[in-house]
Design an enzyme around this catalytic site. Structure first.
Site, short mmCIF file in Angstrom:
data_model
loop_
_atom_site.label_atom_id
_atom_site.label_comp_id
_atom_site.label_asym_id
_atom_site.label_seq_id
_atom_site.Cartn_x
_atom_site.Cartn_y
_atom_site.Cartn_z
CB THR A 1 -18.34 -44.06 -33.66
OG1 THR A 1 -17.12 -44.78 -33.43
CG2 THR A 1 -19.13 -44.79 -34.74
CE1 TYR B 1 -11.15 -44.53 -27.19
CE2 TYR B 1 -12.56 -42.63 -27.57
CZ TYR B 1 -11.90 -43.74 -28.04
OH TYR B 1 -11.99 -44.07 -29.38
CE LYS C 1 -13.75 -46.94 -27.44
NZ LYS C 1 -14.53 -45.95 -28.23
CB ILE D 1 -16.67 -49.22 -26.48
CG1 ILE D 1 -16.98 -49.25 -24.97
CG2 ILE D 1 -17.44 -48.08 -27.15
CD1 ILE D 1 -16.62 -47.98 -24.23
#
Length: 301
Positions: free
Chosen positions: A47, A134, A162, A211
């Site tokens: 992001t 992640y 995540k 998240i």
């Protein structure tokens, strides 16, 4: 050890119209997140457009995030790469600059085998900063299957995941077969959703939060959703889930972070354009995003 629970914002990187990083805008944006009570911030993720930032830009963004958030909220710095050597360097930098943890994505494009993945995360953990794995196959082309994650979770220094597989069944397996056994052994292992739409169901299964992308713009609401979900107040959590769901869908109407940066910019917060190869939002997508924002009572400047 920091408890990585609640709502964390996967921060955008504000930029000027000419495409330069807006450092003061980024500082103000971090201050906005803290003022809204967010549980933590995550700079230099997808992001945050990390693939298009150079190392000097990344250094300064980490410094600003840590300086601004120190003593107020945890900072998890994205330090992933598809080259293990570079990932280690980025993770060492996160540690040196004072991050609370590093977020290390599955190596993308290479599609490593299980042995390579295990050794990659072993190298990350050896740096000596808490590591959150992640898992996002839609970006990397490689899903971390639960049996492999269970093995990775035993590495000292690996403290969570995540989970952005998009598979609620896999998320439940991770909680049951990885997180709960580690906790029973006295080892911290946190499971955070990488998808805004799964904040409530993941918490209901025993997960630890999210998240979030949409918390760039509505951090207080996302925090409230995570808090209600984690507290088992499912009536309140369902209400917030359904209130936010149209905006969640609109925020991903095109490739993230194009829509969320546009939404942030429309409200007058520091946002700016995304860098190429991410292009401008289409007119049709703008209409979808504006409607979702209006339904949440957000004005467009």
């Amino acid at each position: 050890m920091t408890a990585f629970r609640g709502a964390y914002t996967a921060l955008i990187t504000p930029m000027t119209d000419s495409g330069e990083v807006d450092y003061e805008g980024f500082r103000r944006f971090v201050e906005f997140q803290i003022a809204q009570g967010i549980d933590g911030i995550v700079p230099l993720g997808t992001t945050g457009e990390a693939p298009t930032l150079d190392e000097d830009e990344e250094d300064r963004l980490i410094e600003i995030a840590v300086e601004t958030a120190k003593g107020k909220t945890p900072v998890i710095v994205g330090s992933g790469s598809n080259d293990t050597r570079h990932m280690v360097m980025y993770t060492e930098r996160a540690k040196r600059l004072g991050a609370d943890a590093a977020l290390v994505v599955t190596p993308y494009y290479n599609k490593p085998n299980d042995d390579g993945l295990f050794r990659h995360f072993e190298a990350a953990a050896a740096v000596g900063i808490p590591i959150i794995v992640y898992n996002i196959a839609s970006r990397t082309g490689r899903n971390i299957q639960t049996p492999l994650l269970e093995k990775i979770s035993r590495i000292p220094g690996i403290v969570g995941v995540k989970e952005a597989s998009g598979d609620i069944g896999q998320m439940g397996d991770v909680i049951r077969d990885v997180a709960l056994p580690r906790r029973a052994e006295g080892k911290d292992f946190w499971v955070l959703s990488g998808d805004d739409a799964f904040t409530l169901p993941l918490a209901a299964l025993g997960g630890d939060g999210v998240i979030s992308v949409i918390s760039n713009l509505v951090p207080a609401k996302v925090k409230a959703l995570a808090a209600a979900s984690l507290a088992g107040d499912f009536e309140r959590a369902r209400s917030l889930h359904y209130e936010l769901l149209p905006f969640v869908r609109a925020a991903f109407v095109e490739t993230n972070p194009i829509p969320i940066k546009q939404a942030v910019t429309w409200t007058g917060l520091p946002g700016g354009p995304a860098r190429l190869p991410l292009g401008r939002l289409s007119a049709a997508s703008e209409a979808v995003l504006k409607k979702a924002m209006a339904d949440l009572g957000m004005g467009v400047k």
